[in-house]
Design an enzyme around this catalytic site. Structure first.
Site, PDB file in Angstrom:
ATOM      1  CD  GLU A  38      -2.406   1.350   2.765  1.00  0.00           C
ATOM      2  OE1 GLU A  38      -2.568   2.486   3.252  1.00  0.00           O
ATOM      3  OE2 GLU A  38      -2.737   0.302   3.335  1.00  0.00           O
ATOM      4  NE  ARG A  42       0.397   7.647   5.705  1.00  0.00           N
ATOM      5  CZ  ARG A  42       0.585   6.767   6.672  1.00  0.00           C
ATOM      6  NH1 ARG A  42       1.709   6.805   7.387  1.00  0.00           N
ATOM      7  NH2 ARG A  42      -0.329   5.854   6.944  1.00  0.00           N
ATOM      8  CB  THR A  65      -2.816   8.242   3.119  1.00  0.00           C
ATOM      9  OG1 THR A  65      -2.018   7.276   3.801  1.00  0.00           O
ATOM     10  CG2 THR A  65      -3.090   9.369   4.104  1.00  0.00           C
ATOM     11  CE  LYS A 125      -6.157   2.301   7.358  1.00  0.00           C
ATOM     12  NZ  LYS A 125      -5.285   3.202   6.590  1.00  0.00           N
TER      13      LYS A 125
END
Length: 215
Positions: A38, A42, A65, A125
């Site tokens: 993943e 960021r 994210t 998640k």
């Protein structure tokens, strides 16, 4: 939807700001028997890192994210096979659905689980896992929502991952212990490979369930 993970029950969560290191990272993950990642949005170079990793035919790569529909488009264009979000955004989920891109939005409460179900999702998640009660909370949520599968992320370690995976409601876990930022920054690819291999060995389906793990 959890089938997109290809049976991989541990997803390395990668924060990498140098696309030039992506090839070495991908090779290390594959060598360690954990060919999935993943790549988180960021850093300014996140899309470029994702594109480099997704260019490997031996690696399953998603975008993490992701918090806006625009980022969904960036992730899709870069080759992401799935999307992970820290929270539940209807805009993000709907854009992923328009693109036929599997999405795992972050939830931590019953209300958010219901909102995910309303959007047609049955895999989410659970984030941040440890800060929200860890396995105890997953056990409580799964009792109320037996049809939902969880991918807990946040504070999970090599030691705690097997216990999470022993729970019937947990499809996979996400973590960064095998791709810690200091390892990536210093190019310690052999250590990344070693940690991946150790993780795979510890999380095999035939590994004994840790004492006291819920089922």
């Amino acid at each position: 939807m959890v089938g997109v993970l290809g049976g991989h029950r541990v997803v390395p969560v990668v924060v990498l700001d140098d696309p030039g290191r992506a090839d070495d990272l991908g090779a290390a993950l594959v060598a360690g028997g954990l060919p999935v990642a993943e790549a988180t949005f960021r850093t300014p170079e996140a899309a470029a890192v994702l594109r480099r990793l997704a260019g490997r035919s031996d690696l399953l790569v998603g975008a993490g994210t992701v918090i806006t529909a625009a980022q969904v488009d960036l992730a899709h264009d870069a080759g992401a096979r799935f999307v992970v979000s820290p929270g539940l955004s209807a805009a993000v989920v709907r854009r992923c659905q328009e693109l036929d891109l599997p999405v795992f939005p972050g939830v931590s409460t019953p209300t958010e689980v219901i909102a995910a179900l309303d959007l047609g999702l049955e895999a989410v998640k659970f984030f941040p896992a440890e800060a929200n009660g860890g396995l105890a909370t997953i056990k409580a949520l799964s009792a109320a929502f037996p049809q939902v599968r969880f991918v807990p992320t946040g504070g999970i370690t090599a030691d705690s991952a097997p216990a999470y995976l022993a729970h019937r409601a947990v499809a996979a876990v996400g973590g960064s212990w095998m791709v810690a930022p200091d390892l990536l920054a210093s190019g310690r690819w052999d250590e990344v490979t070693a940690r991946c291999a150790a993780t795979v060995a510890a999380c095999r389906p035939d590994t004994p369930i840790p004492q006291g793990a819920p089922t």
